[in-house]
Design an enzyme around this catalytic site. Sequence first.
Site, PDB file in Angstrom:
ATOM      1  N   TYR A 113     -38.140  21.379  -7.404  1.00 29.82           N
ATOM      2  CA  TYR A 113     -37.179  22.448  -7.706  1.00 29.82           C
ATOM      3  C   TYR A 113     -37.759  23.742  -7.135  1.00 29.82           C
ATOM      4  O   TYR A 113     -38.579  23.703  -6.207  1.00 29.82           O
ATOM      5  CB  TYR A 113     -36.943  22.471  -9.238  1.00 29.82           C
ATOM      6  N   LYS A 168     -17.113  -0.482 -10.721  1.00 26.06           N
ATOM      7  CA  LYS A 168     -17.338  -0.566  -9.257  1.00 26.06           C
ATOM      8  C   LYS A 168     -18.672   0.074  -8.917  1.00 26.06           C
ATOM      9  O   LYS A 168     -19.439  -0.437  -8.092  1.00 26.06           O
ATOM     10  CB  LYS A 168     -16.226   0.173  -8.504  1.00 26.06           C
ATOM     11  N   GLU A 210     -10.130   3.937  -4.542  1.00 25.81           N
ATOM     12  CA  GLU A 210      -9.885   2.773  -5.396  1.00 25.81           C
ATOM     13  C   GLU A 210      -8.629   2.968  -6.232  1.00 25.81           C
ATOM     14  O   GLU A 210      -8.416   4.049  -6.815  1.00 25.81           O
ATOM     15  CB  GLU A 210     -11.092   2.578  -6.324  1.00 25.81           C
ATOM     16  N   ASP A 211      -7.819   1.929  -6.286  1.00 27.03           N
ATOM     17  CA  ASP A 211      -6.677   1.865  -7.211  1.00 27.03           C
ATOM     18  C   ASP A 211      -5.775   3.094  -7.131  1.00 27.03           C
ATOM     19  O   ASP A 211      -5.410   3.701  -8.150  1.00 27.03           O
ATOM     20  CB  ASP A 211      -7.193   1.629  -8.646  1.00 27.03           C
ATOM     21  N   ASN A 392     -12.538  -8.262  -3.940  1.00 27.04           N
ATOM     22  CA  ASN A 392     -13.126  -7.353  -2.956  1.00 27.04           C
ATOM     23  C   ASN A 392     -14.604  -7.070  -3.232  1.00 27.04           C
ATOM     24  O   ASN A 392     -15.302  -6.519  -2.393  1.00 27.04           O
ATOM     25  CB  ASN A 392     -12.304  -6.072  -2.800  1.00 27.04           C
TER      26      ASN A 392
HETATM   27  N1  LIG Z   1      -8.304  -9.922  -6.015  1.00 23.92           N
HETATM   28  C1  LIG Z   1      -8.582  -8.757  -5.471  1.00 23.92           C
HETATM   29  O1  LIG Z   1      -9.639  -8.536  -4.890  1.00 23.92           O
HETATM   30  C2  LIG Z   1      -7.588  -7.669  -5.546  1.00 23.92           C
HETATM   31  C3  LIG Z   1      -6.434  -7.822  -6.243  1.00 23.92           C
HETATM   32  N2  LIG Z   1      -5.535  -6.811  -6.274  1.00 23.92           N
HETATM   33  C4  LIG Z   1      -4.376  -7.014  -7.109  1.00 23.92           C
HETATM   34  O2  LIG Z   1      -3.218  -7.041  -6.310  1.00 23.92           O
HETATM   35  C5  LIG Z   1      -2.157  -6.411  -7.006  1.00 23.92           C
HETATM   36  C6  LIG Z   1      -1.584  -5.292  -6.146  1.00 23.92           C
HETATM   37  O3  LIG Z   1      -2.557  -4.293  -5.962  1.00 23.92           O
HETATM   38  P1  LIG Z   1      -2.269  -3.067  -4.982  1.00 23.92           P
HETATM   39  O4  LIG Z   1      -1.767  -3.554  -3.680  1.00 23.92           O
HETATM   40  O5  LIG Z   1      -3.479  -2.233  -5.032  1.00 23.92           O
HETATM   41  O6  LIG Z   1      -1.107  -2.333  -5.795  1.00 23.92           O
HETATM   42  P2  LIG Z   1       0.154  -1.514  -5.222  1.00 23.92           P
HETATM   43  O7  LIG Z   1       0.734  -0.828  -6.387  1.00 23.92           O
HETATM   44  O8  LIG Z   1      -0.241  -0.730  -4.030  1.00 23.92           O
HETATM   45  O9  LIG Z   1       1.146  -2.643  -4.697  1.00 23.92           O
HETATM   46  C7  LIG Z   1       1.719  -3.614  -5.495  1.00 23.92           C
HETATM   47  C8  LIG Z   1       3.052  -3.949  -4.888  1.00 23.92           C
HETATM   48  O10 LIG Z   1       3.494  -5.163  -5.482  1.00 23.92           O
HETATM   49  C9  LIG Z   1       4.866  -4.994  -5.746  1.00 23.92           C
HETATM   50  N3  LIG Z   1       5.285  -5.962  -6.749  1.00 23.92           N
HETATM   51  C10 LIG Z   1       4.992  -5.969  -8.053  1.00 23.92           C
HETATM   52  N4  LIG Z   1       5.552  -7.032  -8.641  1.00 23.92           N
HETATM   53  C11 LIG Z   1       6.223  -7.686  -7.666  1.00 23.92           C
HETATM   54  C12 LIG Z   1       7.035  -8.842  -7.643  1.00 23.92           C
HETATM   55  N5  LIG Z   1       7.295  -9.519  -8.753  1.00 23.92           N
HETATM   56  N6  LIG Z   1       7.558  -9.242  -6.459  1.00 23.92           N
HETATM   57  C13 LIG Z   1       7.323  -8.541  -5.336  1.00 23.92           C
HETATM   58  N7  LIG Z   1       6.583  -7.424  -5.298  1.00 23.92           N
HETATM   59  C14 LIG Z   1       6.048  -7.010  -6.463  1.00 23.92           C
HETATM   60  C15 LIG Z   1       4.998  -3.564  -6.167  1.00 23.92           C
HETATM   61  O11 LIG Z   1       6.333  -3.120  -6.062  1.00 23.92           O
HETATM   62  C16 LIG Z   1       4.104  -2.886  -5.156  1.00 23.92           C
HETATM   63  O12 LIG Z   1       4.788  -2.622  -3.953  1.00 23.92           O
HETATM   64  C17 LIG Z   1      -2.727  -5.939  -8.334  1.00 23.92           C
HETATM   65  O13 LIG Z   1      -2.484  -6.927  -9.296  1.00 23.92           O
HETATM   66  C18 LIG Z   1      -4.202  -5.857  -8.075  1.00 23.92           C
HETATM   67  O14 LIG Z   1      -4.974  -6.060  -9.236  1.00 23.92           O
HETATM   68  C19 LIG Z   1      -5.702  -5.649  -5.589  1.00 23.92           C
HETATM   69  C20 LIG Z   1      -6.849  -5.449  -4.894  1.00 23.92           C
HETATM   70  C21 LIG Z   1      -7.907  -6.427  -4.874  1.00 23.92           C
HETATM   71  C1  LIG Z   2     -10.329  -6.012  -7.670  1.00 25.45           C
HETATM   72  C2  LIG Z   2      -9.599  -4.750  -7.516  1.00 25.45           C
HETATM   73  O1  LIG Z   2     -10.068  -3.834  -6.876  1.00 25.45           O
HETATM   74  C3  LIG Z   2      -8.281  -4.628  -8.121  1.00 25.45           C
HETATM   75  O2  LIG Z   2      -7.772  -5.586  -8.687  1.00 25.45           O
HETATM   76  O3  LIG Z   2      -7.710  -3.523  -8.044  1.00 25.45           O
HETATM   77 MG   LIG Z   3      -8.952  -2.018  -7.036  1.00 24.42          MG
END
Ligand SMILES: NC(=O)C1=CN([C@@H]2O[C@H](COP(=O)(O)OP(=O)(O)OC[C@H]3O[C@@H](n4cnc5c(N)ncnc54)[C@H](O)[C@@H]3O)[C@@H](O)[C@H]2O)C=CC1
Ligand SMILES: CC(=O)C(=O)O
Ligand SMILES: [Mg+2]
Length: 474
Positions: A113, A168, A210-211, A392
């Site tokens: 410091y 994270k 994120e998110d 991820n």
């Molecule tokens: N396994 C992994 O590593 C990851 C999983 N995810 C998951 O994927 C999902 C989406 O995440 P993001 O893309 O970040 O969210 P986001 O909000 O950017 O996109 C989600 C999209 O899915 C659409 N959607 C929701 N229900 C639907 C349905 N029944 N039919 C068609 N479209 C539908 C929404 O309208 C939106 O456009 C979340 O559940 C998240 O937890 C996201 C990132 C990583």
């Molecule tokens: C795994 C992750 O980043 C998500 O579900 O949003």
């Molecule tokens: Mg996420």
Amino acid sequence: MEFQRSGISLIYRLEIANKGNTFAKVASLVGNAGGDIAAVDVIRVTQDVVVRDVTINVANREHGRQIAELLDAEPGIHVVAVSDRTFLVHLGGKLEVVPKIQVKNREDLSRVYTPHVARVCEAIHEDPSKAFQLTIKRNTVAVVSDGTAVLGLGDIGPYAAMPVMEGKAMLFKQFAGVDAFPICLDTKDPDEIVETVKRIAPAFGGINLEDISSPRCFYIEERLKQELDIPVFHDDQHGTAVVMLAGLMNAAKLVGKKLQDLKVVIVGIGAAGVACTKMLLSAGVKNIIGVTLEGILHRGKQYDNEIWNWYKEHTNPDNITGTLDDAIVGADVFIGVSGPGVLTVEHIKKMAPDPIVFAMANPTPEIEPELAAPHVRVLATGRSDYPNQINNLLCFPGMFKGALAARASTINEEMKLAAAQAIASIIRENELREDYIIPSVFNQAVVQRVADAVAEAARRTGVARREVMPKDNY
Ligand SMILES: NC(=O)C1=CN([C@@H]2O[C@H](COP(=O)(O)OP(=O)(O)OC[C@H]3O[C@@H](n4cnc5c(N)ncnc54)[C@H](O)[C@@H]3O)[C@@H](O)[C@H]2O)C=CC1
Ligand SMILES: CC(=O)C(=O)O
Ligand SMILES: [Mg+2]
């Protein structure tokens, strides 16, 4: 494929009459109610009562509540409290800041410091790139969220987003030795988010977004990439896409299909869905169909969402219309990044032979794994309690470790592709199985393999600002 669902673990603090075999009664009540006693600790003994903490695995919170009621109704047993072990590990948050050097005397103090720190400040003032050598910037990432798309929970705000961002940050440190700090912003305005991140950027070597919900996330990331000279990486887009591609490379190999011949249906064209699509296109997949809540994205329609207009031009070669019911016919692969209950067994039955289903919505996948398993050849989810976890987490620690080591100015397509290949390559061809297409997130080889591949791709594509030596302990 066959799976067993795991539940949650609760600790019941019980006051049990100190006579006879009242604890045997506890054990039989819990057993008959379908609970599983995992541990018993005696907390206090008096002449009248014994206080014990009994850890019981239950199916879900409702099941846990029923067991508490049963125990409390029994003469000689009183339920003092029930605590959820998941909540216990969150008490006071999951992180702390620990100094690397102990200040033991005045001399130490004057060095870390004032007054001597001033010379270090002046050195950085003369040459700002020295911030990478002389501050935490070298190895620190900001995990930034506005809480608008937290897991699959939606817009739950910046306070509620913190446990995920802390998680994270923990994982960055534990898996890759990268220091990370959770920053949840109390604004949803994309320009304010950009401005705020730019203003905190001096302290950080990288920004992990994120998110943040789509389509705002595309604008925010794009502007930050253009305006900052450190890597900006929207994890839900690119981390997810990298791991999905790694899994699909191996799944396709296992079922004997080529990437370029696959028909892939993606549901949920948000952050993750768009990035997965771009990654698949750059890996050579030609027939991708995107499905939103409004149905299949096709060229006969103009969308309010700009990214969907881009999407319809680059996918759906046969320009089919309709819903998932139509898209899924003859599909080789289903990728879900949407929400629970989107995919049914009837849908899977319409897919091509050897269906590959990646139901990646968190915390609840598009179809319950137990329902899908008998009907698919390969099943992957985002969950930690099933095989083939597409998360991820397999990407972001190694991605930033490699990018920081190379002092990369950005994370480009080549670095992402290199990361996907690195993850896929952990599983040798003779090891591939239906329930082993993607390495475990605990496979210690993953982070270093990804980091090496990313640093090398950064060097090859001219975005590295530092040579990574093979013996560098980064
Ligand atoms: N396994 C992994 O590593 C990851 C999983 N995810 C998951 O994927 C999902 C989406 O995440 P993001 O893309 O970040 O969210 P986001 O909000 O950017 O996109 C989600 C999209 O899915 C659409 N959607 C929701 N229900 C639907 C349905 N029944 N039919 C068609 N479209 C539908 C929404 O309208 C939106 O456009 C979340 O559940 C998240 O937890 C996201 C990132 C990583
Ligand atoms: C795994 C992750 O980043 C998500 O579900 O949003
Ligand atoms: Mg996420």
